[in-house]
Design a protein around this motif. Structure first.
Motif, PDB file in Angstrom:
ATOM      1  N   THR A 164       0.834  -1.206   0.000  1.00  0.00           N
ATOM      2  CA  THR A 164       0.000   0.000   0.000  1.00  0.00           C
ATOM      3  C   THR A 164       0.864   1.250   0.000  1.00  0.00           C
TER       4      THR A 164
ATOM      5  N   PHE B 175       2.357   1.721  -3.450  1.00  0.00           N
ATOM      6  CA  PHE B 175       1.336   2.206  -4.376  1.00  0.00           C
ATOM      7  C   PHE B 175       1.090   3.695  -4.146  1.00  0.00           C
TER       8      PHE B 175
ATOM      9  N   TYR C 200       1.344   6.392  -7.042  1.00  0.00           N
ATOM     10  CA  TYR C 200       0.062   6.798  -7.610  1.00  0.00           C
ATOM     11  C   TYR C 200      -0.031   8.325  -7.645  1.00  0.00           C
TER      12      TYR C 200
ATOM     13  N   ILE D 178       4.696  -5.875  -6.336  1.00  0.00           N
ATOM     14  CA  ILE D 178       3.320  -5.801  -6.840  1.00  0.00           C
ATOM     15  C   ILE D 178       2.731  -4.422  -6.581  1.00  0.00           C
ATOM     16  N   GLY D 179       2.929  -3.898  -5.364  1.00  0.00           N
ATOM     17  CA  GLY D 179       2.414  -2.568  -5.029  1.00  0.00           C
ATOM     18  C   GLY D 179       3.034  -1.484  -5.882  1.00  0.00           C
TER      19      GLY D 179
ATOM     20  N   ALA E 262       1.772  -1.804  -9.530  1.00  0.00           N
ATOM     21  CA  ALA E 262       0.389  -1.342  -9.605  1.00  0.00           C
ATOM     22  C   ALA E 262       0.321   0.178  -9.594  1.00  0.00           C
TER      23      ALA E 262
ATOM     24  N   ILE F  32       1.473   1.459 -13.030  1.00  0.00           N
ATOM     25  CA  ILE F  32       0.464   1.221 -14.070  1.00  0.00           C
ATOM     26  C   ILE F  32      -0.686   2.211 -13.948  1.00  0.00           C
ATOM     27  N   VAL F  33      -1.198   2.404 -12.727  1.00  0.00           N
ATOM     28  CA  VAL F  33      -2.312   3.326 -12.507  1.00  0.00           C
ATOM     29  C   VAL F  33      -1.911   4.749 -12.873  1.00  0.00           C
TER      30      VAL F  33
END
Length: 313
Positions: A50, A53, A57, A173-174, A177, A180-181
Motif C-alpha cells: 500500500t 502504491f 500513484y 506488486i504494489g 500497480a 500502471i495506474v
C-alpha cells in the motif's frame, strides 16, 4: 553547520526511537515471537504494498523516473556484489557462512530503513524517485541473494524460481500497480484514496516498531570476526566508496538521498529469513541485521550530516 546537524538528526532519530520502542515492547513481553512474526507478515503482505502504491500513484512517472539514477544504482549494486564475493571467498573458507556474509554486505534494508530516512528528509509525497528505485533495486537484491545462497549451499540456481519469487513479492506488486495506474491516468475513488493514505501513514512507524521487537541478541562469540567484517563493509566501506562517486556523478536532492538509502542503510531484515530458509548461516545473518541496524544509528547520521554539509541535498 547547525542546520545541517538538525537535518541529520531529524532524519535518523525518529527511526531509531521507533526501533527502541519495539525493543522495549519485546522486553516487556507485550508481544511474543509468534505474534511478532504475524505482525511482520501483515506489514509485508498488506502495508508495504500500500505504501509503495501510494508513493507512485498520482506521480508523473515519466518525469520522476531517472534512467541515469536507476542505471547508476543497478551498476553500483552489481559492483558491490562482485566485490563482496571476491573479499568474502578470500577471508572465509566455510561455504555455510559465505552466503550470509555476502548477502549482509550488498543487500540493504532499503525499504524499511531507506524510505523512512528519505521521507524524513524530503517529506511525504516527494520521494517518487525513491519508490521507483525500490521497484528496480529490490528485485535485483532478491535475484542476487537467491543466486548467492543457492551457490554456497551447493544447489542449482533456477531461473524460473527466481522469476516467480520476484513476481510474488508484494512490495514489487504494489510498486508496479502504482506505476500502471499512474501511467494509465486512472483516478482512484476519493474514499479508497483516503484509506490508502491512512494506511500509508501508519506503515513506517508500525514496521520500525516491529523491527525493534524482532531483535533477539544471540551469542556472537562464534561469528564475531565475520560479523565485524560484514557490518563494517555494509555501513562504512560501501557508502564511503559509492556516495562520493554519486556526488561526483552529479546526483543531488532527492536522487542523492535515494542513493544514501541504497548504500548506507543496514543489512536487510529479510536476509535473515532467506538465510534460514536456504540453509545458510542464519545465526550470523541475524546478528548482521541486528548490529548493522544498531550501528546505523551512528553511521547513517554521519553520512547524512557530511553530505548535507557538502550541499548534496
Amino acid at each position: 553547520m547547525l542546520s545541517n546537524l538538525i537535518v541529520a538528526l531529524e532524519a535518523v532519530v525518529p527511526v531509531f526511537v521507533l526501533i527502541g520502542i519495539g525493543m522495549a515492547v519485546r522486553k516487556a513481553g507485550i508481544v511474543n515471537e509468534t505474534e511478532n512474526k504475524h505482525f511482520n507478515r501483515l506489514i509485508f503482505l498488506v502495508f508495504f504494498p500500500t505504501l509503495m502504491f501510494q508513493n507512485l500513484y498520482g506521480t508523473d512517472i515519466r518525469e520522476a523516473a531517472n534512467p541515469r539514477l536507476i542505471g547508476f544504482g543497478v551498476v553500483s549494486v552489481l559492483v558491490i556484489f562482485a566485490a563482496a564475493v571476491l573479499v568474502v571467498t578470500r577471508v572465509e573458507k566455510n561455504p555455510h557462512s559465505r552466503g550470509a556474509m555476502i548477502q549482509a554486505i550488498f543487500r540493504s534494508n532499503f525499504v524499511l530503513m531507506g524510505i523512512p530516512v528519505a521521507t524524513n528528509i524530503c517529506g511525504h509525497g516527494n520521494i517518487a524517485a525513491t519508490a521507483i528505485m525500490v521497484a528496480v533495486i529490490v528485485p535485483l537484491f532478491n535475484v542476487l541473494a537467491v543466486i548467492t545462497l543457492e551457490i554456497f549451499r551447493g544447489g542449482r540456481v533456477s531461473a524460473g524460481h527466481i522469476v516467480v519469487q520476484i513476481i510474488k513479492n508484494p512490495i514489487i506488486i504494489g510498486a508496479v500497480a502504482g506505476i500502471i495506474v499512474s501511467l494509465a491516468g486512472i483516478h482512484v475513488p476519493d474514499l479508497i484514496e483516503s484509506i490508502i493514505d491512512e494506511m500509508s501513514q501508519v506503515t513506517t512507524p508500525m514496521a520500525l516498531i516491529i523491527l525493534g521487537a524482532s531483535f533477539s541478541f544471540s551469542s556472537i562469540k562464534r561469528c564475531r570476526r565475520n560479523l565485524i567484517i560484514s557490518v563494517v563493509g555494509k555501513l562504512v566501506v560501501v557508502p564511503a566508496v559509492f556516495l562520493p562517486l554519486a556526488a561526483f556523478a552529479g546526483f543531488r536532492g532527492v536522487e542523492f538521498v535515494t542513493l544514501i538509502a541504497v548504500f548506507a542503510a543496514p543489512a536487510a531484515v529479510s536476509s535473515f529469513t532467506m538465510a534460514e530458509a536456504m540453509d545458510s548461516d542464519s545465526e550470523l545473518a541475524g546478528n548482521c541485521v541486528i548490529f548493522s541496524s544498531l550501528f546505523a544509528g551512528i553511521t547513517l547520521f554521519l553520512w547524512i550530516f557530511i553530505f548535507k554539509s557538502l550541499g548534496m541535498f
